[in-house]
Design a protein around this motif. Structure first.
Motif: not given
Length: 204
Positions: A85, A87, A101, A104-106, A109, A112, A115, A129
């Motif tokens: 990820l 940032k 992953g 963690r993105y949720q 997000g 970021v 990803i 994505k």
């Protein structure tokens, strides 16, 4: 314009815009898409940019890797199953697998910019994505449960599914499945939460 000059121009655009389609680069440079693919090949090999099915993405030169420990479950994450990820502050977080992953993105997000994961068959970098996800297949890997495997295309995911089962999802759908599993308590949790839960159990 020489190939080296075109490559420099592509990098300038990528740094400014973050992502571009090959067709757009072809139009701007007034060259064929085949020429663009030839130009970007060494840039991909040097990991200056990331090529995906929908275009190319910029990879920041100066990034700081926070740790090779999963930022979600605290396992070691320096494997081919890991997810990066990147940032907005150019720091990179790693997770041990696509399962972590996505979760963690949720959580972060909005922080970021990109990803990145790896195609399970080719071991090449792809944008998470636009990746295709197979969840809960019959193949057993050393990753968190429910297991999530990433592919660069729906076609490859379906070929894998025909032999090993599982359900196929896009990025948004896969996140939703992970959230549902998490809420159902069948999902791994961040280490701190697991410790707190165990303490509550031990102390009644």
């Amino acid at each position: 314009m020489l190939p080296r000059e075109r490559q420099q121009q592509i990098l300038i655009w990528m740094e400014e815009e973050g992502a571009l389609r090959v067709s757009e680069i072809s139009k701007r440079l007034t060259v064929s898409t085949a020429t663009v693919y030839s130009d970007i090949k060494p840039l991909v090999e040097q990991q200056l940019i990331l090529k995906s099915l929908n275009g190319i993405y910029y990879l920041p030169k100066k990034t700081h890797v926070s740790s090779y420990v999963c930022s979600y479950c605290n396992k070691q994450s320096n494997t081919r199953l890991s997810v990066q990820l990147i940032k907005l502050n150019q720091r990179i977080e790693h997770t041990c697998c696509a399962h972590c992953g996505l979760l963690r993105y949720q959580q972060i997000g909005k922080e970021v910019s990109q990803i990145i994961c790896y195609d399970f068959l080719k071991d090449t970098m792809i944008s998470a994505k636009i990746a295709t996800y197979v969840i809960n297949s019959d193949i057993h890997l050393n990753s968190c449960q429910p297991q999530v495997i990433t592919f660069e295309s729906v076609k490859k995911a379906k070929q894998f599914q025909s032999g090993f089962g599982g359900s196929i999802h896009n990025f948004e759908e896969a996140i939703q499945v992970m959230l549902e599993e998490k809420n159902g308590d069948r999902c791994c949790q961040p280490k701190r939460k697991r410790i707190e839960k165990n303490k509550r159990y031990l102390h009644g």
